[in-house]
Design a protein around this motif. Structure first.
Motif, mmCIF file in Angstrom:
data_model
loop_
_atom_site.group_PDB
_atom_site.id
_atom_site.type_symbol
_atom_site.label_atom_id
_atom_site.label_comp_id
_atom_site.label_asym_id
_atom_site.label_seq_id
_atom_site.Cartn_x
_atom_site.Cartn_y
_atom_site.Cartn_z
ATOM 1 N N LEU A 140 -3.817 11.189 -9.428
ATOM 2 C CA LEU A 140 -3.762 9.918 -8.707
ATOM 3 C C LEU A 140 -2.750 10.079 -7.578
ATOM 4 N N LYS A 141 -3.209 9.938 -6.360
ATOM 5 C CA LYS A 141 -2.389 10.295 -5.191
ATOM 6 C C LYS A 141 -1.864 9.069 -4.448
ATOM 7 N N ALA A 142 -2.588 7.973 -4.520
ATOM 8 C CA ALA A 142 -2.203 6.811 -3.733
ATOM 9 C C ALA A 142 -2.405 5.550 -4.568
ATOM 10 N N ALA A 143 -1.840 4.457 -4.118
ATOM 11 C CA ALA A 143 -1.989 3.196 -4.865
ATOM 12 C C ALA A 143 -1.806 2.029 -3.914
ATOM 13 N N VAL A 162 0.841 -1.192 0.000
ATOM 14 C CA VAL A 162 0.000 0.000 0.000
ATOM 15 C C VAL A 162 0.879 1.245 0.000
ATOM 16 N N THR A 163 0.635 2.146 -0.938
ATOM 17 C CA THR A 163 1.324 3.438 -0.966
ATOM 18 C C THR A 163 0.268 4.509 -0.727
ATOM 19 N N ARG A 164 0.274 5.100 0.484
ATOM 20 C CA ARG A 164 -0.787 6.068 0.812
ATOM 21 C C ARG A 164 -0.555 7.422 0.176
ATOM 22 N N ASP A 165 0.694 7.713 -0.133
ATOM 23 C CA ASP A 165 0.993 9.004 -0.760
ATOM 24 C C ASP A 165 2.139 8.791 -1.739
#
Lengths: 129, 822
Positions: free
Chosen positions: B514-517, B492-495
Motif C-alpha cells: 500500500l503506497k498511498a492513502a 491526501v497522502t500520495r506517497d
C-alpha cells in the motif's frame, strides 16, 4: 268473700311492683309473693301455696313455658296465668299446651289482667289477649 | 526400292537373284498384278503384316494385312489403299502413312510408297509397294510436336507478355498474344524494333535493354509506370518486367527475352484500396471507441485508432504478435491478469470467436484502473480463413463505478432497513469502495466518546494493523485518517513512504504494497466529526474525481448508517429505561394489588364485623325496647288503671277524657316500640328457614304497613345462611319498605329461586317506577331514599349483586343475587 292468694314471677322490677299495685286494687286478691326467677318461684310457691301464679314469659334463668310445665307437673290444681310482651299469635297455643290456665299480652295487661285473673279463679277462662 | 521399275520377261533366269535381293532389303516389299492379286511379298512385309497370305488369293487383293486404318484412325478398306489406287490408276503414291492391324491386335504405322509396274512390252502389269515401319519415328515426332504445341500454347496462353528481341537494335522476332495485347493498337510487331514500336516511352525501355544486352545480366523491375498510347489515347500502365539475355551456341548475347506482367489493374486496385483504407482510418480515428485490428494468425496489430491512446492513457503499443499484448494490463474480476491469449482479439484471431461486451478491468498509463467493455470478431476471407481480427472497446469505468456505487448503496440501504449491525453495514461500504478500484483498500474509522479513532471496518487490512490503529488520537500532523478528522477536511497522502506525517506511524504493520492513502472525514449535520472513510492505494497516486465523488456519496451513506445506529442505540436505551420503569411500576402495581387485596380482605372482614355488629346492635336495641321501654310503658298503663280504680265515679267521669288520652298515647307508644323492636330484630329470623322468614316478612309487611305481598317460592330454600341470609332478608325488607314508601301501590310480589349457582330473590311491583339511569348517573341515590347503591355495595361484600329494571310508570323489578352456599 274469700281472699285469693296471687304469686308473681317477673324479672322486671317496675313490672313486678305495678302488677302488685294493680292486683292490690282488688280487695279479694292478695299478693302472696313476688320473685324474679324460675328457681325462686319453684322454691317459694311450695311454702306460699298461692291460688294463682302470674308467670312472665321471659325470665333470666328459664322461660315462662318451661316454668309453667314444671309448676303444672308439681301443682296440678295451681292456676297459672302467663304474661308476655311478645306478639306471636301462636304464642297462646304454646302457653296452653304447656299447661297454663290463661294468657295476657302485657300490652293489654292494664285492662285485662284483673278480669282474666278473676275469670281463671272462677274457673271460666283459660286465656286472654 | 523405287529403283526397280521393270521386271524382265526373262525373269526365270534372274528370279532367284531378285527374290534374294528383295528379301534382304531393309524394307517391306510386295507386288500386285493388274487385278490387284498379290504376286510377291518379302519376309519384312510378312513380319509387319504379322501374317503370310496366299499369293494370287482373290480374297487378299491389294494388301496382305488383316485390316488397315488411316493415320487418324479411320478404317481404310483394302480397295482404297494407295496400292489399289495405283493398280487402278497406274499412278505412283508417295509417303503416305497408314496403320496396319495385325492378327494379334497390335498396330503398326507404316510409310507407304507405291509405283506402277510395266512388262517388257511396256504394258501395265501391276504395282509394287515398298513400306517401312515408322511407328517409333512417328512417336518421337509426335512427342516433339506435342512439346512444341504445349510450349506455344504456354507462351500464347501465358498471362505474362513474352517477346523475343534480336540484335543490339532490339528487333522483335516473336510476340505472344499477351504481349500483342499489351501492344494493342501498335500493329504487327515482328520485324520492328522496340524504339519503332514504343516511341512514346522515349529511351526509358531502350536504355534498360541496352544495359542488359551489354552486360549480359538479367534485370527485374517490380513495378514500372509507363505512359502508353492505347485505344483511348495516352494511358498510365504499370508493369513488372524481367529482361533475360539470350545466348547463341557460342555464348554470345544474340538477343533479349522480355517477360512483362501488366499490373495496372492491381496497382489501380491497390491505390483504390489505399484510398479506402485512408478513409477507413480516418473513420476509425474519429470513432468514439477504441479500435484495433490485428493480422491473423500472428496477432500483429496493424491498426489502432486515436481512442486507444486516450482510453489507455499511454502510447499505442503496436504489438508484433499476440505475446506482445502483454503491453496492455488487463485483469479479471478476481484480480488475475489477462494472459495475452485471453484477450478477446487474440481469441477472435486464433479461434474465430466472436466476443460481445466482455468487461475487463484495465490499468491505465497513469496507474489508475478502469473498466473496459470489449467486443471482438474475426475477419474471414471468402474461403472462411481468418485473415484478421478487429476489437472495439470503450471505457465504461464511469458507468460501471456508478453501477457499483448504486448497487453498493442499495445493498447498504437494505442492510440499514433490515437493521443489520453497524459493523456489517460499514464492511459493505468498504467492499463497495474496493470494488470500484482494484488497487484500493478501504478503512472506515469511527470517533468514540473520548474522541479517539476506533476500528469501524477494514475487511482487506490485516487484523494486526487494525488493532494497532484502534484508539489513536486525531492529530492534524499524523497519518491520513487521524489528520482528516483533526483537520475536518479531506487529506491526501500520495506517497506514504516519503510523507513526514507517516514517519511517526512507520512502526505500524501496514501492508508494504500500500503506497498511498487518502481520507475523507464523516461530518454530521451538527458539525460533529463521527469518523472517516479512508482509502489506501497500491500505486502512488491520489483519488480520481470519480473516486472522490464516490467516497463522498459513501461517506454520506456511512453518516446515515452511524446516525441511524446512534438513534437506535438511544432508542434502545430509552426502551431499556422504559422497561425498567415498567418493571418498577409492575412491582409497584403488584404491591398495590397486594395491598388492595389485603385491604379488600380487611374490608370484607370489617364489613362482616360491621354487619354482625349491626345485627347485634339491632338485637340489643330490640331487647332494650322490649325489656325496658315496653315494660315501663306496660307498667305506666297499669298504673293509670290503678289510679283510675282509686277514683270515685265522679272523679272518673271528670278525668275520663284525660285518662283515655293518656292510655291512647301510651298504647301508641307501645305499638311504636313493638314495631320498632320487631323490625330491628324480627323474632323468627334466627330459627326459621329462608322461605319461612320471607313468609313472615310478607305477613309482617301486610300487618305493619298494609302492603299485600304475594310470595312465590320456586327453590333455593336453604342455600343461604348466616350473615349472608340476614343481610339478604334485611335487603328484602328494605326493598319492600321502598314499595310502601315510593311505589304508590299496596301490592308487591316476592319470588325466591336459583339461577346458575345464585340464589335470586326478586321483588316486583306495578307501581310508579323510576328512571334507573338517572339514579345510576347521579352516582348516588340520595334524594331518592332508595338505598339501592348502598345495598349494592353491601351485596358486593358477599359476592352478590343487584339487578334493577324500572322506568317511570312501568313499575319496578329488583333482583338480589347472592352465591348459593352448598
Amino acid at each position: 268473700m274469700m281472699s285469693h292468694r296471687i304469686f308473681i314471677v317477673e324479672d322486671h322490677p317496675k313490672m313486678r311492683e305495678t302488677y302488685a299495685l294493680l292486683i292490690s286494687t282488688v280487695p279479694e286478691f292478695e299478693v302472696c309473693g313476688i320473685v324474679a326467677t324460675g328457681a325462686e318461684a319453684l322454691a317459694a310457691i311450695q311454702s306460699q301455696l298461692p291460688d294463682l301464679v302470674i308467670v312472665d314469659i321471659s325470665l333470666p334463668d328459664t322461660n315462662g313455658i318451661e316454668l309453667t310445665q314444671q309448676l303444672r307437673a308439681r301443682y296440678p290444681s295451681l292456676r297459672i296465668l302467663v304474661v308476655s310482651g311478645h306478639q306471636a299469635e301462636n304464642f297462646a297455643i304454646h302457653v296452653e299446651k304447656a299447661g297454663a290456665d290463661g294468657y295476657v299480652d302485657k300490652h293489654q295487661a292494664y285492662r285485662l289482667l284483673i278480669p282474666t285473673i278473676s275469670e281463671i279463679l272462677e274457673g271460666r277462662v283459660r286465656g286472654s289477649g | 526400292m523405287p529403283g526397280v521399275s521393270t521386271i524382265q520377261s526373262s525373269r526365270h533366269r534372274h528370279v532367284d537373284d531378285y527374290t534374294r535381293l528383295l528379301s534382304a532389303m531393309p524394307a517391306a516389299v510386295y507386288t500386285c498384278d493388274k487385278d490387284g492379286l498379290i504376286t510377291y511379298y518379302n519376309r519384312q512385309a510378312a513380319e509387319i503384316w504379322g501374317r503370310e497370305p496366299e499369293l494370287g488369293d482373290p480374297d487378299e487383293k491389294f494388301c496382305g494385312s488383316l485390316r488397315l486404318y488411316y493415320a487418324d484412325g479411320t478404317p481404310l478398306p483394302h480397295e482404297h489403299t494407295p496400292m489399289a489406287a495405283a493398280v487402278k490408276s497406274g499412278q505412283s503414291f508417295r509417303d503416305t502413312d497408314v496403320v496396319i492391324e495385325r492378327p494379334d491386335g497390335s498396330l503398326v504405322m507404316v510409310n507407304v510408297n507405291v509405283s506402277p509396274l510395266y512388262d517388257e512390252d511396256g504394258a501395265f502389269a501391276g504395282a509394287v509397294n515398298v513400306f517401312t515401319d515408322v511407328t517409333r519415328r512417328r512417336r518421337l515426332w509426335q512427342e516433339h510436336r506435342r512439346q512444341r504445341d504445349s510450349l506455344e500454347r504456354i507462351i500464347s496462353e501465358a498471362p505474362a507478355a513474352i517477346a523475343m528481341l534480336r540484335g543490339a537494335e532490339h528487333r522483335y522476332t516473336l510476340c505472344n498474344p499477351a504481349y500483342r495485347a499489351v501492344a494493342r493498337g501498335k500493329g504487327e510487331l515482328v520485324g520492328r524494333t522496340v524504339a519503332e514500336v514504343w516511341p512514346e516511352t522515349g529511351n526509358t525501355i531502350t536504355s534498360l535493354l541496352d544495359n542488359v544486352f551489354q552486360t549480359g545480366k538479367p534485370f527485374h523491375i517490380a513495378e514500372m509506370k509507363l505512359e502508353l498510347t492505347r485505344d483511348r489515347g495516352l494511358e498510365d500502365a504499370y508493369f513488372a518486367f524481367t529482361l533475360t539475355p539470350l545466348l547463341d551456341p557460342d555464348g554470345h548475347i544474340e538477343g533479349i527475352l522480355i517477360m512483362a506482367i501488366e499490373t495496372t489493374a492491381q496497382v489501380l486496385a491497390t491505390k483504390q484500396i489505399e484510398t479506402e483504407r485512408a478513409l477507413l482510418q480516418a473513420v476509425l480515428a474519429q470513432m468514439p471507441s477504441g479500435v484495433v485490428i490485428a493480422e491473423a494468425p500472428s496477432g500483429k496489430l496493424i491498426l489502432g485508432n486515436e481512442q486507444v491512446e486516450k482510453i489507455w492513457r499511454h502510447g499505442y503499443v503496436p504489438a508484433g504478435d499476440i505475446e506482445g499484448y502483454r503491453a496492455y494490463a488487463g485483469f479479471h474480476a478476481d484480480g488475475r491478469h489477462y494472459e495475452p491469449e485471453e484477450w478477446p482479439l487474440a481469441r477472435s484471431i486464433s479461434q474465430g470467436e466472436v466476443v460481445q461486451d466482455e468487461e475487463i478491468i484495465f490499468k491505465r498509463g497513469d496507474a489508475t484502473y478502469g473498466m473496459l467493455s470489449v467486443a471482438s470478431a474475426p475477419i474471414q476471407d471468402q474461403d472462411g480463413q481468418v485473415r484478421a481480427g478487429v476489437a472495439i472497446f470503450s471505457d465504461i469505468s464511469q458507468r460501471k463505478q456508478a453501477e457499483i456505487l448504486r448497487l453498493g448503496q442499495l445493498q447498504v440501504l437494505e442492510m440499514l432497513v433490515k437493521g443489520e449491525p453497524l459493523a456489517r453495514v460499514m464492511e459493505e461500504i468498504a467492499h463497495t469502495i474496493e470494488r470500484q478500484s482494484p488497487d484500493a483498500v478501504a478503512s472506515i474509522l469511527l470517533v468514540d466518546e473520548d474522541g479517539r479513532l476506533r476500528h469501524g471496518a477494514a475487511p482487506s487490512l490485516s487484523n494486526a494493523y487494525n488493532e494497532a490503529v484502534d484508539g489513536i488520537m486525531p492529530d492534524a500532523n499524523i497519518g491520513t485518517c487521524a489528520a482528516a478528522v483533526a483537520r475536518r477536511e479531506t487529506v491526501v497522502t500520495r506517497d506514504i513512504a516519503t510523507d513526514p506525517a507517516w514517519h511517526t506511524l512507520s512502526h505500524l504493520p501496514l501492508d508494504p504494497t500500500l503506497k498511498a492513502a487518502w481520507s475523507m472525514p464523516i461530518i454530521a449535520g451538527d458539525g460533529q466529526v463521527l469518523g472517516t472513510v479512508g482509502t489506501y492505494f497500491r500505486e502512488k497516486r491520489g483519488p480520481t474525481v470519480q473516486e472522490r465523488q464516490m467516497v463522498e456519496l459513501l461517506a454520506s451513506t456511512t453518516l446515515v448508517a452511524i446516525e441511524r445506529k446512534r438513534a437506535e442505540a438511544e432508542r434502545d436505551e430509552l426502551v431499556a429505561a422504559l422497561d425498567r420503569e415498567r418493571a418498577q411500576l409492575r412491582e409497584l402495581a403488584q404491591t398495590l394489588e397486594q395491598r388492595v387485596l389485603q385491604r379488600t380482605e380487611l374490608l370484607h372482614k370489617l364489613a362482616a364485623a360491621l354487619n354482625l355488629a349491626e345485627q347485634r346492635e339491632r338485637a340489643r336495641l330490640s331487647q332494650v325496647l322490649h325489656d325496658d321501654l315496653q315494660q315501663l310503658l306496660y307498667s305506666e298503663l297499669m298504673r293509670i288503671e290503678v289510679l283510675r280504680r282509686q277514683l270515685s265515679d265522679e272523679q272518673q267521669a271528670a278525668l275520663h277524657e284525660l285518662i283515655s288520652g293518656l292510655i291512647q298515647q301510651l298504647e301508641q307508644a307501645v305499638n311504636v316500640t313493638r314495631t320498632l323492636a320487631t323490625e330491628l330484630n324480627p323474632p323468627q329470623m334466627e330459627s326459621s328457614s329462608l322461605p319461612e322468614c320471607l313468609d313472615w316478612l310478607a305477613r309482617h309487611m301486610e300487618e305493619a304497613h298494609a302492603l299485600e305481598v304475594t310470595l312465590r317460592v320456586r327453590d333455593g330454600a336453604d342455600l343461604v345462611a348466616g350473615e349472608a341470609r340476614s343481610m339478604l332478608l334485611h335487603l328484602v325488607r328494605e326493598l319492600l319498605f321502598n314499595v310502601v314508601k315510593h311505589a304508590g301501590t299496596r301490592q308487591a310480589y316476592l319470588e325466591l329461586s336459583t339461577q346458575n349457582g345464585l340464589v335470586v330473590v326478586c321483588i316486583e311491583d306495578h307501581g310508579n317506577g323510576f328512571d334507573v339511569t338517572a339514579v345510576t348517573r347521579n352516582g348516588s341515590d340520595q334524594g331518592t331514599g332508595l338505598g339501592l347503591l348502598s345495598a349494592e355495595d353491601r351485596l358486593a361484600l358477599i359476592g352478590g349483586r343487584l339487578e334493577i329494571r324500572s322506568s317511570p310508570g312501568q313499575g319496578t323489578q329488583v333482583a338480589i343475587l347472592v352465591p348459593a352456599q352448598t
